[in-house]
Structures are given as C-alpha cells and as structure tokens.
Motif scaffolding. Structure first.
Motif, PDB file in Angstrom:
ATOM      1  N   ALA A   9       0.850  -1.254  -0.056  1.00 58.11           N
ATOM      2  CA  ALA A   9      -0.249   0.100   0.552  1.00 58.11           C
ATOM      3  C   ALA A   9       0.662   0.897   0.253  1.00 58.11           C
ATOM      4  O   ALA A   9       0.710   1.686  -0.700  1.00 58.11           O
ATOM      5  N   VAL A  10       1.630   1.085   0.827  1.00 51.51           N
ATOM      6  CA  VAL A  10       2.774   2.580   1.011  1.00 51.51           C
ATOM      7  C   VAL A  10       3.218   2.408  -0.665  1.00 51.51           C
ATOM      8  O   VAL A  10       3.684   4.026  -0.784  1.00 51.51           O
ATOM      9  N   ALA A  11       4.079   1.646  -1.101  1.00 51.84           N
ATOM     10  CA  ALA A  11       4.601   1.279  -2.117  1.00 51.84           C
ATOM     11  C   ALA A  11       3.889   2.369  -3.825  1.00 51.84           C
ATOM     12  O   ALA A  11       3.704   2.816  -4.416  1.00 51.84           O
ATOM     13  N   ILE A  12       2.534   1.633  -3.717  1.00 51.10           N
ATOM     14  CA  ILE A  12       1.387   2.155  -4.349  1.00 51.10           C
ATOM     15  C   ILE A  12       1.259   3.598  -4.143  1.00 51.10           C
ATOM     16  O   ILE A  12       1.019   4.719  -5.263  1.00 51.10           O
ATOM     17  N   TRP A  13       0.818   4.610  -3.225  1.00 55.97           N
ATOM     18  CA  TRP A  13       0.513   5.544  -2.351  1.00 55.97           C
ATOM     19  C   TRP A  13       1.692   6.601  -2.975  1.00 55.97           C
ATOM     20  O   TRP A  13       1.437   7.397  -3.433  1.00 55.97           O
ATOM     21  N   LEU A  14       2.804   6.031  -2.390  1.00 57.03           N
ATOM     22  CA  LEU A  14       3.612   6.538  -2.808  1.00 57.03           C
ATOM     23  C   LEU A  14       3.900   6.815  -4.430  1.00 57.03           C
ATOM     24  O   LEU A  14       4.144   7.782  -5.177  1.00 57.03           O
ATOM     25  N   THR A  15       4.166   5.962  -5.389  1.00 51.87           N
ATOM     26  CA  THR A  15       3.863   5.736  -7.146  1.00 51.87           C
ATOM     27  C   THR A  15       2.695   6.946  -7.175  1.00 51.87           C
ATOM     28  O   THR A  15       3.189   8.025  -8.201  1.00 51.87           O
ATOM     29  N   LEU A  16       1.686   6.899  -7.086  1.00 55.05           N
ATOM     30  CA  LEU A  16       0.677   8.373  -7.535  1.00 55.05           C
ATOM     31  C   LEU A  16       1.272   9.413  -6.469  1.00 55.05           C
ATOM     32  O   LEU A  16       0.773  10.468  -7.245  1.00 55.05           O
ATOM     33  N   LEU A  17       1.082  10.025  -5.774  1.00 53.04           N
ATOM     34  CA  LEU A  17       1.712  11.345  -5.285  1.00 53.04           C
ATOM     35  C   LEU A  17       3.271  11.708  -5.879  1.00 53.04           C
ATOM     36  O   LEU A  17       2.500  12.162  -6.261  1.00 53.04           O
ATOM     37  N   VAL A  18       4.113  10.891  -6.090  1.00 52.89           N
ATOM     38  CA  VAL A  18       4.730  11.357  -7.598  1.00 52.89           C
ATOM     39  C   VAL A  18       4.285  11.855  -8.316  1.00 52.89           C
ATOM     40  O   VAL A  18       4.381  12.716  -9.301  1.00 52.89           O
ATOM     41  N   VAL A  19       3.365  10.542  -9.080  1.00 47.04           N
ATOM     42  CA  VAL A  19       2.930  11.457 -10.856  1.00 47.04           C
ATOM     43  C   VAL A  19       1.753  11.847 -10.378  1.00 47.04           C
ATOM     44  O   VAL A  19       2.239  13.297 -11.075  1.00 47.04           O
ATOM     45  N   ASN A  20       0.961  12.612  -9.010  1.00 48.76           N
ATOM     46  CA  ASN A  20       0.102  13.267  -9.052  1.00 48.76           C
ATOM     47  C   ASN A  20       0.164  14.487  -8.347  1.00 48.76           C
ATOM     48  O   ASN A  20      -0.137  15.430  -8.562  1.00 48.76           O
TER      49      ASN A  20
END
Length: 99
Positions: free
Chosen positions: A48-59
């Motif tokens: 979940a942290v990995a997905i969240w970090l990816t979405l944070l960086v992208v958006n």
C-alpha cells in the motif's frame, strides 16, 4: 459566452488535491493492521505504501499546479489502477481477518 480559463484549472487542482488526500486516508487505514505483528499484514501495508508513493509522485505536480499544462496521458489511468490496487489491498486485509 466567453470561457474564463482561470476557474477550470483551479477546480482541477483542487480535485487532484482531494484525490491525494483520500488516497492518504486510505493508506493510513491500511497501515493500522501492520502493527499487529503478522507478516502478511506488514507485507500488505508495504504494498500500500509503494502504491501510494507512486501515485503521490505521479500526481504531485498536477495537484499543486506547478507541472506542465497537459500532464502525461498515462497519469489518470495509473491513478485509477493505483486506487483500485489500494481497494484490493483493503479487501485482502478484510478477508485475512484484520484485528
């Protein structure tokens, strides 16, 4: 009727900020079981942290308005997939008997 170009970008930025805030709240809910001591819960929380970090960086640029006028075409589908991934991790927590 003339279009005011100043309002729509502001609404879009606010919508992306709400999206990131919602994803952060979901992440925090999924981190809670990780402190129960079970390895599977810790692994799900790590995903979940990995997905969240990816979405944070992208958006991040889109949410703050400092990015390019037209963001990458893949950012919206990636965000949808990430949100679905977080939802599936939440279901996995529930099916795994979160304490």
């Amino acid at each position: 009727m003339t279009r005011d170009p100043g309002l729509q970008p502001e609404r879009t930025r606010l919508a992306w900020r709400r999206t990131l805030l919602t994803l952060t709240a979901v992440l925090l809910l999924q981190l809670r079981p990780a402190f129960g001591g079970r390895a599977v819960d810790a692994a799900l929380a790590g995903a979940a942290v990995a997905i969240w970090l990816t979405l944070l960086v992208v958006n991040w640029r889109r949410a703050t308005g400092v990015g390019p006028r037209r963001p990458a075409r893949w950012s919206v589908p990636l965000t949808a997939l990430g949100a679905a991934g977080l939802a599936l991790l939440g279901v996995a927590h529930l099916l795994g008997g979160v304490r």
